[in-house]
Design a protein around this motif. Structure first.
Motif: not given
Length: 213
Positions: A140-147
């Motif tokens: 979910y940290i990666a999701l934040g970076v992606l968005l």
């Protein structure tokens, strides 16, 4: 993009509900997004995750029924499935330690590196439930970076938890890869008919969500 701030970019973004299937993300733009994704901060730098880019049209079609018939899956330019590792294996730890020592020009047999390796191995002292939560949180940290990266590049995204992970895992053969799907993210460009792009953002006032102690 000139003179746009990160706040401008995040004001621009929204969860795209209807993609224009005729618009494809340029390869250099997509690679910058992937590079940003790879720079996601993770616990102990372990990167216990993998990012699948689903390109096969037939596979995408097969996934749609298991994403509650959300056609962002097939209409988007690029489909990402963010996954966590199923287990923290010794081989994974050994490879990471050796890579760290090589890149940082350190002796893999030094006490410092051995201590680092022992710390990494402590992940397997967690309960299975705690370890799964820990690894999933990293995704979910990666999701934040992606968005955020997509917003900066003015690429639309739609983070989706509305899917059946077991079926995605089966179709994408994730068990054989030692992976578990966590979140699905179609990327592309908004369709002019998507009404959600015109809605103002609904957020709490800053002074109600930030508290100074």
């Amino acid at each position: 993009m000139e003179n746009r701030t990160i706040v401008d970019a995040l004001q621009w973004r929204y969860a795209c509900k209807k993609f224009d299937p005729g618009k494809i993300i340029p390869e250099d733009t997509f690679q910058r997004i992937l590079q940003a994704l790879n720079l996601t901060p993770t616990s102990m730098g372990m990167q216990l995750m993998k990012f699948l880019v689903v390109q096969n049209t037939e596979v995408r079609k097969a996934l749609v029924p298991h994403a509650y018939n959300q056609h962002q899956i097939t209409d988007c330019s690029h489909l990402l499935v963010l996954c966590r590792e199923s287990h923290v294996t010794q081989d994974f730890i050994d490879e990471y330690v050796n890579r760290s020592a090589r890149i940082r020009n350190q002796d893999v047999n030094s006490s410092k590196i051995k201590g680092f390796k022992k710390m990494l191995e402590s992940a397997n002292l967690m309960s299975e439930n705690d370890r799964v939560k820990w690894m999933s949180s990293q995704v979910y940290i990666a999701l934040g970076v992606l968005l955020t990266a997509c917003a900066v590049e003015q690429v639309d995204a739609c983070p989706m938890e509305g899917f059946v992970p077991q079926e995605f895992d089966r179709i994408l053969k994730l068990r054989e890869k030692g992976l578990k799907s966590i979140v699905v993210v179609p990327l592309g460009y908004r369709h002019e008919e998507d009404p959600y792009q015109h809605l103002p953002k609904v957020r709490r006032e800053l002074d109600t969500i930030v508290e100074y102690i």
